[in-house]
Structures are given as structure tokens and as C-alpha cells.
Scaffold this active site. Structure first.
Site, short mmCIF file in Angstrom:
data_model
loop_
_atom_site.label_atom_id
_atom_site.label_comp_id
_atom_site.label_asym_id
_atom_site.label_seq_id
_atom_site.Cartn_x
_atom_site.Cartn_y
_atom_site.Cartn_z
N HIS A 49 -6.21 -10.22 -1.46
CA HIS A 49 -7.17 -9.61 -1.10
C HIS A 49 -7.15 -9.87 0.53
O HIS A 49 -8.08 -10.34 1.20
CB HIS A 49 -8.75 -10.13 -1.58
CG HIS A 49 -9.79 -9.19 -1.20
ND1 HIS A 49 -11.05 -9.01 -1.98
CD2 HIS A 49 -9.97 -8.19 -0.17
CE1 HIS A 49 -11.78 -7.90 -1.58
NE2 HIS A 49 -11.07 -7.52 -0.51
N ARG A 87 -11.38 -1.83 -4.85
CA ARG A 87 -12.01 -2.71 -5.61
C ARG A 87 -11.49 -3.04 -6.75
O ARG A 87 -11.07 -1.79 -7.19
CB ARG A 87 -13.51 -2.80 -5.77
CG ARG A 87 -14.45 -2.97 -4.31
CD ARG A 87 -14.23 -4.46 -3.93
NE ARG A 87 -14.99 -4.87 -2.81
CZ ARG A 87 -14.62 -4.76 -1.63
NH1 ARG A 87 -12.98 -4.66 -1.42
NH2 ARG A 87 -15.32 -5.41 -0.56
N GLU A 135 -11.71 -12.64 -8.62
CA GLU A 135 -11.11 -13.21 -7.73
C GLU A 135 -11.44 -14.62 -7.43
O GLU A 135 -12.59 -14.72 -7.33
CB GLU A 135 -11.12 -12.35 -6.47
CG GLU A 135 -10.56 -10.97 -6.41
CD GLU A 135 -10.64 -10.32 -5.07
OE1 GLU A 135 -11.14 -10.72 -4.14
OE2 GLU A 135 -10.29 -9.05 -5.20
#
Length: 332
Positions: A288, A240, A269
Site C-alpha cells: 500500500h 481497495r 492489511e
């Protein structure tokens, strides 16, 4: 005969793909498809749902966040998140409402682990840099050499987090001839050395972050631990974004202490357009998507749909992350 369960699907797939993935579940439940929506449409649909099959993307209106939880109706009893992470959900809010949340733990582990090794190869061989130079009309042959072009065989790899991703990545790096060590809260019976984070960093030419984000792991990799890495080391984050102090990372790269970094996850994000991470030619950026292989997506959907079938059969669901009763019952 009781009324069919009311299922709201937020899967970001075309409707026909979602119907195909759900199979018989689509016929046995009253299904609402909402692959892309406004916040208002999402909240309206949540008001009538009993079960939610979530979305996995990190951006979009399909997040079951605090505002969305407040908009849920009284009949919501289960949320199935089709990903290992549950960051897009307000898990405390759902827990307070007595709503079990399940994830798809481990389903994309192979995809993420392979991306991790691929990123290490890309950094060590300056592949993105070389590609960019050639595409721009240059011929950066000697520039690549001067950047410290090297092989990963024989390098020391440290893996922070030894869940499914870390375990697979360890075996893959070992197959390249790397000397692998790791840290997790509980040492495992594996053929790799267990070291505390500081000691692990001090011996890691490649440091892999594969941890969940908790209050204890927030900014675990700080300026001090980055400074403890050997000169020229690479940092790869597939856990993360906030495991890593991004400002400290950029400073360590600017100083020349680190050789490069590969990031699939970020504190915010999508990554803001003006974020300093975007400007650095020694950082490999990924949206991601490390686990977004077709095989991983298939396993994620399969695992999620299997839990929906358990609901239909009155069986306990698996991988509940918030400690609530895994037997899903209607409220009325």
C-alpha cells in the site's frame, strides 16, 4: 484571547519533520505529537483533542476506529485525514458525533498513476521474475521469453474509476500508445471510450482498478469478470483490496488464463503471512505504498496543513467527505 486549539498529530513522521511540516500551525495550536503509540496512549490523547491530524499507514495503533471514536472527548470537532482514503477512520461514528472529516483528495494521484504504469511494465516484461532468478544464482533468460515477455504499446487498457488517479493513468498509458477505455458512474468529456464494466473487461489486456470501495463495488471484479478478460491479461489494483475477489484472482492465475497481477492494496492489511497471494510468482505485491512518493507526501501534508490554517482563520475547510458543515467551530 481564546485558548489555542488543541491539535493531536498522528502523522507517522519524526517529530522534527512533523514540526517542520506544520510550520506556523505548530506555534499557533497546542500540539500533541503521537507518531507511534499504544492503543491506550492514543485513547488518552483523543480524550483531550479538539482536532486530529490523522495517520496514513494501514497498520498501527493510530487508527481512529470505533474504539478510538468512543474514547474521544466532548471537544473533538474536526478530523483531517492526510490521505485520499479514509478507511482508517470510523467515519460513520464520527459523523454521528457531528464531527466533519476531510481528506487530501488527489494529492497522491500522480504517484499512484505512475506506479500503475510501472507495474504494467514490470508485469509485461517479467521484471520481478527475472530479477529474482538472477539473484538466486540462475540465468532465466529463456524462462522470461516463455512467460510471454511483451511490450505494453498497443495493448488495450481498461480503467475502472476515473477520478484523479484514473485520469492521470489514462493519459500515461495513452502516451505509451495504448488504446484506453474506462468506466465511471458518470461518463466524462475525455478522449477515451466509456464502457460498462463487463464490456470494459472483455476488451482489456490491462485492467486497472482505481475505484473507492463501496457496497456496490465490493468484489466488483468477480470470477465472471476475470474470466471475461482476454487470455493473458494483467490486473492492477490501486483502489481497495475488496474491489477484487482474491480467491478468484489466484484461481485465474493458476489456470493460466491471466498473465499476472499487481496489487498495492489488500482485503486485510498487512497481508497475512499465509495468504495465497504471497506465494504466486505472477503477482507483484506492494505494501500500500503506490502513492508514497516524496512529492505525494509533500502535497498531502501541504493540503492537510492548509485545512488547519483554514480552521484558525475561521474559513470553511475543503474536501469534507461526510457531508457536515465545513466551518469548524469549538464546542465551548
Amino acid at each position: 484571547m481564546s485558548e489555542p486549539w488543541r491539535l493531536l498529530s498522528l502523522l507517522p513522521l519524526p517529530n522534527d519533520a512533523t514540526l517542520a511540516a506544520l510550520g506556523d500551525v505548530a506555534e499557533r495550536m497546542k500540539l500533541t505529537l503521537l507518531p507511534a503509540s499504544s492503543v491506550e496512549d492514543l485513547h488518552a490523547a483523543l480524550a483531550d483533542a479538539e482536532i486530529v491530524l490523522g495517520a496514513w499507514q494501514s497498520a498501527g495503533a493510530q487508527h481512529v476506529d470505533t474504539a478510538a471514536v468512543a474514547a474521544t472527548g466532548p471537544d473533538l470537532v474536526f478530523v483531517q485525514q492526510p490521505s485520499a482514503g479514509v478507511d482508517v477512520l470510523d467515519v460513520p461514528g464520527l459523523t454521528a458525533r457531528g464531527i466533519p472529516v476531510a481528506n487530501a483528495a488527489g494529492a497522491n494521484a500522480r504517484g499512484v498513476a505512475e506506479w500503475t504504469v510501472g507495474a504494467a511494465l514490470a508485469l509485461s516484461r517479467s521484471i520481478p521474475f527475472a530479477d529474482g532468478g538472477v539473484r538466486a544464482g540462475g540465468w532465466p533468460q529463456m524462462d522470461v521469453v516463455r512467460r510471454g515477455h511483451g511490450e505494453i504499446g498497443g495493448l488495450r487498457v481498461g480503467i475502472l474509476g476515473f477520478g484523479p488517479v484514473g485520469a492521470i493513468a489514462a493519459d500515461l498509458f495513452a502516451a505509451f500508445g495504448c488504446d484506453v477505455a474506462y468506466w465511471s458512474r458518470t461518463p466524462r468529456e475525455v478522449p477515451y471510450a466509456w464502457l460498462e464494466p463487463a464490456a470494459l473487461c472483455a476488451r482489456s489486456d490491462i485492467l486497472v482498478l482505481a475505484l473507492p470501495l463501496t457496497p456496490d463495488t465490493h468484489h466488483l471484479i468477480s470470477a465472471d469478470l476475470l474470466a471475461a478478460l482476454p487470455a493473458g491479461a494483467y490486473v492492477i489494483n490501486v483502489g481497495r483490496g475488496n474491489l477484487l475477489d482474491s480467491d478468484a484472482l489466484v484461481a485465474a492465475l493458476d489456470s493460466g488464463h491471466l498473465g499476472g497481477a499487481a496489487l498495492d492494496v489488500f482485503p486485510v492489511e498487512p497481508l497475512p503471512a499465509d495468504d495465497p497471494l504471497r506465494r504466486h510468482d505472477r503477482i507483484l505485491l506492494s505494501p500500500h505504498a503506490a502513492g508514497a512518493t516524496r512529492q505525494s507526501v509533500a502535497r498531502i501534508v501541504e493540503k492537510s496543513v492548509a485545512n488547519l490554517r483554514r480552521v484558525l482563520a475561521g474559513e470553511p475547510v475543503i474536501d469534507v467527505v461526510n457531508g457536515l458543515d465545513p466551518v469548524i467551530r469549538r464546542r465551548r
